[in-house]
Motif scaffolding. Sequence first.
Motif, mmCIF file in Angstrom:
data_model
loop_
_atom_site.group_PDB
_atom_site.id
_atom_site.type_symbol
_atom_site.label_atom_id
_atom_site.label_comp_id
_atom_site.label_asym_id
_atom_site.label_seq_id
_atom_site.Cartn_x
_atom_site.Cartn_y
_atom_site.Cartn_z
ATOM 1 N N TYR A 56 52.558 44.706 40.089
ATOM 2 C CA TYR A 56 52.435 46.091 40.390
ATOM 3 C C TYR A 56 51.902 46.378 41.722
ATOM 4 O O TYR A 56 52.704 47.449 41.857
ATOM 5 C CB TYR A 56 50.749 46.334 39.824
ATOM 6 N N SER A 57 51.335 45.502 42.666
ATOM 7 C CA SER A 57 51.277 46.788 43.636
ATOM 8 C C SER A 57 52.453 46.555 44.764
ATOM 9 O O SER A 57 52.781 47.329 45.297
ATOM 10 C CB SER A 57 50.301 46.181 44.993
ATOM 11 N N GLN A 104 50.089 38.828 38.898
ATOM 12 C CA GLN A 104 50.194 40.127 38.292
ATOM 13 C C GLN A 104 50.243 41.220 38.678
ATOM 14 O O GLN A 104 51.166 42.540 39.056
ATOM 15 C CB GLN A 104 49.659 40.608 36.810
ATOM 16 N N LEU A 105 48.714 41.665 40.036
ATOM 17 C CA LEU A 105 48.750 42.379 40.146
ATOM 18 C C LEU A 105 49.697 42.647 41.736
ATOM 19 O O LEU A 105 49.787 43.888 41.898
ATOM 20 C CB LEU A 105 47.058 41.996 40.864
ATOM 21 N N GLU A 146 50.725 59.138 39.493
ATOM 22 C CA GLU A 146 49.680 58.894 38.290
ATOM 23 C C GLU A 146 50.483 59.421 37.004
ATOM 24 O O GLU A 146 50.789 59.181 36.130
ATOM 25 C CB GLU A 146 48.742 58.126 37.767
ATOM 26 N N ASP A 197 51.094 45.458 30.634
ATOM 27 C CA ASP A 197 51.399 44.213 31.102
ATOM 28 C C ASP A 197 50.236 44.516 31.439
ATOM 29 O O ASP A 197 49.621 42.904 30.991
ATOM 30 C CB ASP A 197 52.167 44.689 32.234
ATOM 31 N N SER A 198 49.485 44.542 32.280
ATOM 32 C CA SER A 198 47.659 44.301 33.109
ATOM 33 C C SER A 198 46.536 43.783 31.729
ATOM 34 O O SER A 198 46.318 42.981 31.808
ATOM 35 C CB SER A 198 47.485 45.464 33.577
ATOM 36 N N GLN A 248 52.738 53.383 35.013
ATOM 37 C CA GLN A 248 50.824 53.976 35.200
ATOM 38 C C GLN A 248 50.816 53.081 33.428
ATOM 39 O O GLN A 248 50.109 52.094 33.613
ATOM 40 C CB GLN A 248 50.550 55.102 35.775
ATOM 41 N N ILE A 288 51.957 49.345 33.914
ATOM 42 C CA ILE A 288 51.179 48.324 34.272
ATOM 43 C C ILE A 288 50.028 48.130 32.996
ATOM 44 O O ILE A 288 49.369 47.599 33.718
ATOM 45 C CB ILE A 288 50.637 49.145 35.935
ATOM 46 N N GLU A 289 49.617 49.142 33.102
ATOM 47 C CA GLU A 289 48.166 48.729 32.020
ATOM 48 C C GLU A 289 48.867 48.066 31.288
ATOM 49 O O GLU A 289 47.455 47.389 30.816
ATOM 50 C CB GLU A 289 47.387 50.460 31.344
ATOM 51 N N MET A 309 55.573 47.124 43.113
ATOM 52 C CA MET A 309 55.929 48.380 42.270
ATOM 53 C C MET A 309 55.845 49.363 43.131
ATOM 54 O O MET A 309 55.909 50.255 43.048
ATOM 55 C CB MET A 309 56.008 48.233 40.612
ATOM 56 N N ILE A 310 54.343 49.264 42.958
ATOM 57 C CA ILE A 310 53.419 51.090 43.550
ATOM 58 C C ILE A 310 54.177 50.813 45.188
ATOM 59 O O ILE A 310 54.094 52.239 45.411
ATOM 60 C CB ILE A 310 51.606 50.783 43.010
#
Lengths: 227, 247, 407
Positions: free
Chosen positions: C45-46, C41-42, C254, C267-268, C261, C264-265, C48-49
């Motif tokens: 996200y990273s 997951q992370l 963000e 999904d997280s 954002q 991500i939140e 993507m970011i």
Amino acid sequence: MSLIQLNDVLKIYTSKAGDVTAVDHVSLSIEAGEFTAIVGPSGCGKTTLLNAIGGLDRPDKGSIRIGNSDITGMSDKALIDFRLNNIGFVFQAYNLIPVLTAMENTAFIMELQGVKKTERLQRAMDLLSAVGIDGKANNRPNQLSGGQQQRVAVARALASHPQFILADEPTANLDSSSTGQLLDIMAKLNADEGMTFLFSTHDQRVIDRARRVITLEDGKVISDVHV
Amino acid sequence: MKTLLAFSFLACTVLQSMGQDVTALLRKAEQASIQHASTMDMAITNVKPRYTKVINMRTWSIGNKHSLAVITSPKRDSGLTYMRAGDDLYMYSPRIDRVSKLPASMLMQGWMGTDAQFDNVLGQSSFVDDFHHDYQGKVDVNGAPCHLIACTPKDDVAVAHARVNVYVSVQHGGWVRMQFFNRRDQVSQQMDALRYGVMDGVLMPVEIGMTGKDGVQRTTMEVLQWRKRPDLTEAYFVPSRMTQLEP
Amino acid sequence: MSGLVVRMAWRNLGRNRRRSAITGAAVAFALFFAIMIRSMQLGIYSHMIDTVVGGMAGYVQVSDSAYWPSQDIDLSMVADKDWLNQVNAHPNVESASPRLSGFGLFTLAQHSEVGQWVGVDFTAEGTDSWIQRLDAGSYDIPDGQEVMPVWLGRRMAENLNSRLGDTLIALGQGFRGSPASGRLILAGTLKLGNPQLESRVAILHLADAQFFSGAEGMWGQVLITPKQPEKSLALTPQLANDLPLANALWSSWEERMPELQQAIEADSAGGIVMLFILYMVIGFGLLGTMIMLASERQREFTMQIALGVRRKLLAQMMLLEAFFMSLLGVIAGAVMGRAVTFYFHINPPQMVGEAAEAMESQGWDPVLPPSMDLSIISTHALVVVILTMLVSLWAVSVVYRSPAIQR
């Protein structure tokens, strides 16, 4: 002054079937250096009496004094420490700590007392040789016979320099040769070092070796014979 | 039954003849600017909140399908050339020294950041042939009486505007205002003939204001000079011409 | 705590090796899955970011207050180098660099692509990160007004059927109505980790972009990478306050990309709920084991209390035993998790089929690079250990309820 003094000790167990008076107004005194057996049929109150003397159970009435200490008024925690430093226990089922070797089981109590390592190892070794199993010092309980385990238990009971040793049916699980050896060892400790032994038993071989036999029935002392 | 038929026939004729009148009116209004092959100097002023820009250019044109425009100032943009030849649209940039064909859809795009479209700069679309015309009566525009003609595209014609309102001056017959509506029936662009003048003997709008979607008029096109050029032919409007013009 | 306690706790593990192994395995399994889930997951996200924010949009962005959302080149800001120097000197700023961008049509022979040109100051942005993005070609081409080098997203280069050294024609809307036009030499292609970017981005030198669009002396936006990018949101107003610039809009990614954002939140949070369920299941499993273990030891507790062992010591022993058990599991789980994430770090899983298409359509490379952040392991190892310790409180309560005699 006697080593152990019981004054009018009463212990009643409450159950659904009704109250059972396990120890019925018993007064006793036991002197230092005695080798005494408490005998009587099953359910006569031997074990209850021994538990009360050992500070494992509290009497409902009366008082128990060991040396200069009245243990009936002690807190649970204080009792634990009192037992550690004053009483040696030998149980019917040996109750060695399975993950410790014979040596470690013996040294265990001393470690709790804070005895230095070299000193406690030396004493543990001495005690194991005194009970005749120094050759098995590094064996774990499951590698020892019942008789050997019980001898380790005696060594453990002695380790803390107790005022006396309480042995609850110590020979019940042993064959006759082991029983003989164990009794020899205990008799020798009693004779040579003046260690006080207090047994509960209905093993005739133990009774034969005892120098004082206290007979209980229905919680009452019905005879107290010095041999 | 006969009567009914006769009546409906009559009705059709009347409507048809009226329609022809409206079309003629529209044709006349358009013709003023496109009936002659011509050359023209023009200044386009674009006023934006952050800047005002004036673009000068010279154009050559025949009818409303052939047109060539070269930018003469500002300096950065000078030499840029746009051309429409029939349905084809071209651009020449001296910086890349290359003629690029632009997609026809660009015709309706804003031209050089102004509210004018390529279509406005490179020969105005005609509403005569591809649209139905409905006469809506007379209205005043800026105090002057005008015929209002509503133009809606014929079914089989692909055009960018959903409908166009053309206001034709009663007085001189030239167009005064055109309003272009998008599919949501909002005015997407409006052109106003702000001033009429005579150039080389022809009456024509010489100052046109462009109003964008937001209703603000920011772009004005001014005709500085206009001359008939009967010598021009459609053969003039070829891509290679674009690279030969001197700004 | 004496050595005795440690020794006994450790040896107790060996009394029922199968149970200890299974318990340890449960802990290891829980941790392994937690590490996998969170790393993937992370990592995503990273990814993507990094690709969108770090690479192209910037963690913190400064632009003219009217620049967003149209990104109209006419709404660029006047380049202020003194201010930029101040930004770069700010203690919380890693780097700050100006950009200028716009849209245009890129043509090579018969092929045309609409794209976004972006003028970049490579030196200010850090050459390393750009070298990493290079798919082919190089940056070793000097700034020049005669020839403008361009670096295309690799998909765009493919779509144009272009080769290094080809001359592209670029046309677009320039500054204040001037058409932007220029000849661009293809100097390289870029991998940007995002198919959408790769099929539409054309990178130019900032100076070339300014010349190309007629926006000399203008910046579209200034991208700021803070020393701690994860704190962008909180840092933005502070930077805006410390580094005032007239008529400027400061925004963190963000704020500019709330949908990213939020995605991500959301999904997280989903992952955390899954982990919570996993921990519940494992926790109850451990509790069952602990209840059984404590009831087996009950007799031993009583006997030791009779001998004179304090309950506190027995409780310590049980906690320590549970700790050892979970520690073995944690070590096994962490090693497995690290090994597998490391493998996926080297060979990122490539999505195929519909999932891949869905990802591509959302703008991401269909790869799942796991996060290699060690704090994922330490966090969840701690969670697992704490969980085990909480569960072992059962054994502690049994110790404290044990009498000194058998009844």
